[in-house]
Design a protein around this motif. Structure first.
Motif, mmCIF file in Angstrom:
data_model
loop_
_atom_site.group_PDB
_atom_site.id
_atom_site.type_symbol
_atom_site.label_atom_id
_atom_site.label_comp_id
_atom_site.label_asym_id
_atom_site.label_seq_id
_atom_site.Cartn_x
_atom_site.Cartn_y
_atom_site.Cartn_z
ATOM 1 N N GLN A 64 19.834 -35.478 78.394
ATOM 2 C CA GLN A 64 19.317 -34.585 77.348
ATOM 3 C C GLN A 64 18.630 -33.265 78.206
ATOM 4 O OE1 GLN A 64 16.565 -37.272 75.563
ATOM 5 N NE2 GLN A 64 18.331 -38.034 73.943
ATOM 6 N N VAL A 65 17.903 -33.514 79.281
ATOM 7 C CA VAL A 65 17.342 -32.464 79.926
ATOM 8 C C VAL A 65 18.317 -31.340 80.602
ATOM 9 C CG1 VAL A 65 15.908 -31.833 81.694
ATOM 10 C CG2 VAL A 65 15.358 -33.565 80.497
ATOM 11 N N ASP A 102 21.498 -31.129 79.450
ATOM 12 C CA ASP A 102 22.198 -30.364 78.297
ATOM 13 C C ASP A 102 21.368 -28.962 77.941
ATOM 14 O OD1 ASP A 102 24.107 -32.224 78.432
ATOM 15 O OD2 ASP A 102 23.603 -33.278 76.768
ATOM 16 N N GLN A 103 20.189 -29.058 78.147
ATOM 17 C CA GLN A 103 19.147 -27.859 77.866
ATOM 18 C C GLN A 103 19.315 -26.676 78.982
ATOM 19 O OE1 GLN A 103 15.200 -29.144 77.484
ATOM 20 N NE2 GLN A 103 15.601 -31.001 76.105
ATOM 21 N N HIS A 104 20.065 -27.182 80.121
ATOM 22 C CA HIS A 104 20.216 -26.218 81.083
ATOM 23 C C HIS A 104 21.760 -26.251 81.401
ATOM 24 C CE1 HIS A 104 16.192 -27.674 81.676
ATOM 25 N NE2 HIS A 104 15.787 -26.453 82.198
#
Length: 238
Positions: free
Chosen positions: A100-101, A103-105
């Motif tokens: 999830q983290v 996917d934020q980058h």
């Protein structure tokens, strides 16, 4: 370590804090309050609180808690198979959270961050790359930023030196140690990360990829504990 291991074939015990977290998750999944669990187990609320906090409780209380949480085996908390199941659950959860983290980058790569705790480590960082990039957190005050900038410039200069002698290396390491102590006194710490890349310059006639090690150094508030650095996936060479 999440578990203590003497002989994996005979005993695998969960870290008490992890076991307490698991028990809290099971309790909350059943919509039980600590008071309700304590009543069902025949123990005090304080005992439930201590157990979920990872503190030591009597074996009888552990067994009562296991039964009250719905486990048929009152000694389940000391079962190696149970421990392996819990560890697997939290490992899977960490993978999901990390994705999830990530996917934020989408345009960045995650690198393992290493805390720099000595001048010698800073020297090894400086001498072990083809190019280095530096970043200073905007959350630091002006005085700390000035120390950080001096530290980064010093590391860059050391990295450009060839055939560094042992005496020079020791001198530089001692000076970097002093800067690290000054940063620590100001509430700042230093992390590094390395990225092995292959590059092809846009204007190169020979398009054979060139291998390079890019290094990243960041100075952040000491309260900001980093496990990873996110860096651009693409870097242009001209």
């Amino acid at each position: 370590m999440l578990f203590a291991q003497e002989d994996f074939m005979t005993t695998t015990l969960l870290d008490p804090k992890l076991l307490g977290l698991w028990a809290r998750c099971v309790r909350e999944a059943q919509h039980l309050s600590q008071e309700a669990l304590a009543e069902a187990a025949g123990i005090t609320v304080r005992t439930v609180q201590r157990f979920e906090a990872g503190e030591t409780v009597q074996i009888g209380s552990r067994r009562s808690l296991a039964k009250a949480l719905g486990y048929g085996d009152q000694d389940i908390f000391d079962d190696p198979k149970f421990a392996a199941t819990v560890l697997g659950f939290f490992d899977d959860l960490r993978v999901i959270q990390q994705k999830q983290v990530d996917d934020q980058h989408p345009d960045q790569t995650r690198l393992a961050a290493q805390l720099v705790s000595s001048g010698e480590e800073a020297i090894r960082f400086a001498q072990g790359n083809d190019a280095a990039l530096f970043d200073i957190s905007p959350d630091l005050n002006r005085e700390t930023k000035e120390i950080a900038a001096t530290f980064a410039d010093y590391v860059r200069d050391v990295g450009e030196l060839d055939d560094l002698s042992a005496a020079s290396s020791l001198t530089f390491a001692n000076e970097l140690d002093d800067m690290l102590k000054a940063l620590k006194a100001e509430g700042a710490i230093v992390y590094t990360a390395k990225y092995d890349r292959k590059f092809v310059g846009e204007n190169w006639a020979d398009k054979t990829p060139m291998s390079m090690t890019l290094s990243y150094l960041v100075v952040v508030p000491a309260t900001k504990k980093l496990e990873h650095l996110y860096v651009p996936r693409k870097t242009k060479l001209f």
